[in-house]
Design an enzyme around this catalytic site. Structure first.
Site, mmCIF file in Angstrom:
data_model
loop_
_atom_site.group_PDB
_atom_site.id
_atom_site.type_symbol
_atom_site.label_atom_id
_atom_site.label_comp_id
_atom_site.label_asym_id
_atom_site.label_seq_id
_atom_site.Cartn_x
_atom_site.Cartn_y
_atom_site.Cartn_z
ATOM 1 N N ASP A 23 4.522 -4.290 3.019
ATOM 2 C CA ASP A 23 5.664 -4.379 4.191
ATOM 3 C C ASP A 23 6.433 -4.088 2.978
ATOM 4 O O ASP A 23 6.723 -3.516 1.482
ATOM 5 C CB ASP A 23 5.979 -5.577 3.924
ATOM 6 C CG ASP A 23 4.538 -6.266 5.134
ATOM 7 O OD1 ASP A 23 4.346 -5.674 6.362
ATOM 8 O OD2 ASP A 23 3.993 -6.927 4.966
ATOM 9 N N GLU A 56 4.852 -1.139 7.028
ATOM 10 C CA GLU A 56 5.460 -1.275 7.761
ATOM 11 C C GLU A 56 6.773 -1.916 7.793
ATOM 12 O O GLU A 56 7.315 -2.208 6.428
ATOM 13 C CB GLU A 56 5.138 -2.417 8.640
ATOM 14 C CG GLU A 56 5.128 -3.552 9.337
ATOM 15 C CD GLU A 56 5.199 -4.859 9.454
ATOM 16 O OE1 GLU A 56 6.074 -6.145 10.202
ATOM 17 O OE2 GLU A 56 3.971 -5.240 9.005
ATOM 18 N N HIS A 103 -4.978 -5.700 4.328
ATOM 19 C CA HIS A 103 -3.698 -6.162 5.030
ATOM 20 C C HIS A 103 -2.471 -7.006 3.415
ATOM 21 O O HIS A 103 -3.124 -8.061 2.757
ATOM 22 C CB HIS A 103 -3.895 -7.892 5.476
ATOM 23 C CG HIS A 103 -3.321 -7.964 6.184
ATOM 24 N ND1 HIS A 103 -2.380 -9.569 6.133
ATOM 25 C CD2 HIS A 103 -1.745 -7.736 6.645
ATOM 26 C CE1 HIS A 103 -0.870 -10.114 6.636
ATOM 27 N NE2 HIS A 103 -0.926 -8.907 7.474
ATOM 28 N N HIS A 105 7.259 -8.863 2.280
ATOM 29 C CA HIS A 105 6.656 -9.287 3.367
ATOM 30 C C HIS A 105 8.917 -10.167 4.222
ATOM 31 O O HIS A 105 9.112 -10.077 4.904
ATOM 32 C CB HIS A 105 5.879 -10.024 3.922
ATOM 33 C CG HIS A 105 6.504 -10.472 5.035
ATOM 34 N ND1 HIS A 105 6.639 -11.754 4.981
ATOM 35 C CD2 HIS A 105 4.771 -10.228 6.401
ATOM 36 C CE1 HIS A 105 6.178 -11.625 6.974
ATOM 37 N NE2 HIS A 105 5.227 -10.930 7.546
ATOM 38 N N GLU A 113 -2.341 -1.928 3.549
ATOM 39 C CA GLU A 113 -1.091 -2.252 4.093
ATOM 40 C C GLU A 113 -0.176 -2.693 3.886
ATOM 41 O O GLU A 113 -0.272 -3.305 2.088
ATOM 42 C CB GLU A 113 -1.907 -3.435 5.120
ATOM 43 C CG GLU A 113 -0.797 -3.159 5.962
ATOM 44 C CD GLU A 113 0.466 -4.462 6.185
ATOM 45 O OE1 GLU A 113 1.024 -5.055 6.467
ATOM 46 O OE2 GLU A 113 -0.340 -5.482 5.349
#
Length: 269
Positions: free
Chosen positions: A69, A131, A40, A82, A67
């Protein structure tokens, strides 16, 4: 179901030494497979989130996937951050959308292309969970930009990449661009129309929070009955890891990929 984890029950094994002054429980794998370990924002418990150092640490710790963003800079570069501003995670101030990549790069912010470069330098099988962040100025163009970069980099392989969002509209935009790329619908708790384990058309992975899953522990079984997968965020402690494995989740999204890999042992995903 097409699951990343196709195992029987596991049990918590004996403590084994791992680091000086600390013991870790090691999960005894009865089956041959285990859930994916997805870092993450990289190994964000050890290094600043979504930096090159965080992703390099995640790779060295044995993560199966990375992962991130993504947002668009003022000049249209896909950058990894993020928040809508750089204030929390860097020494700078200002909104990401108002700054060019030339202004963002000195703050330690990297691009999606740089993350792809890192993944490909390690292993063609290292997966990316991307994401798209919403809402935001110009965010309606975000999925198009991600799709174009993945296509240009030949990263549309559904085995090694997935796109995630809390925005159902964003996921529908991505599905309209590509019919095969796995999509992850993120939520704290499933919307009312998804509590039975079903997902909107074109989406095959439920991305539920750990707190949400703990409030309805039979949700994984419901999703699996529909032939879909469950990816859980953010799973960091030994107890939470064991709890999720016991419920047959398909992927663990964690700030501690090294800890998760050590606890899961040598089984393959």
């Amino acid at each position: 179901r097409n699951s990343c984890y196709a195992g029987d029950q596991t049990s918590l094994g004996s403590k084994q030494p791992d680091e000086p002054g600390r013991d870790f429980y090691v999960i005894e794998q009865v089956a041959q497979r285990r859930p994916l370990v997805i870092a993450h924002r990289g190994a964000s418990a050890q290094e600043p989130e979504m930096t090159a150092a965080a992703y390099q640490r995640a790779v060295s710790d044995g993560a199966d996937g990375l992962e991130c963003d993504v947002r668009l800079s003022r000049d249209g570069v896909l950058v990894l951050i993020h928040d809508a501003t750089v204030n929390r995670t860097t020494a700078g101030r200002g909104s990401v959308r108002s700054m060019t990549y030339a202004e963002l790069a000195p703050l330690g912010i990297i691009t999606l292309d740089e993350l792809i470069d890192l993944a490909e330098s390690v292993s063609p099988g290292l997966s990316l969970s991307i994401e798209t962040k919403h809402p935001g100025v110009g965010s309606m163009y975000l999925e198009q930009a991600v799709y174009e970069r993945l296509r240009a980099r030949r990263r549309l392989d559904p085995q090694n990449n997935r796109v995630m969002s809390f925005s159902l509209s964003a996921l529908r935009r991505m599905r309209s661009l590509d019919a095969q790329l796995p999509l992850v619908y993120l939520f704290d708790r499933p919307p009312q129309h998804c509590t039975d384990g079903g997902l909107p058309a074109g989406i095959t992975i439920a991305g539920i929070s750990l707190a949400g899953l703990r409030s309805m522990p039979d949700y994984v079984a419901r999703v699996h009955e529909h032939g879909y997968e469950v990816h859980v965020w953010t799973v960091n402690t030994e107890a939470d890891l064991q709890w999720c494995v016991d419920r047959d989740v398909d992927a663990l999204i964690t700030n501690h990929p090294g800890r998760a890999r050590r606890m899961l042992g040598a089984a393959t995903p």
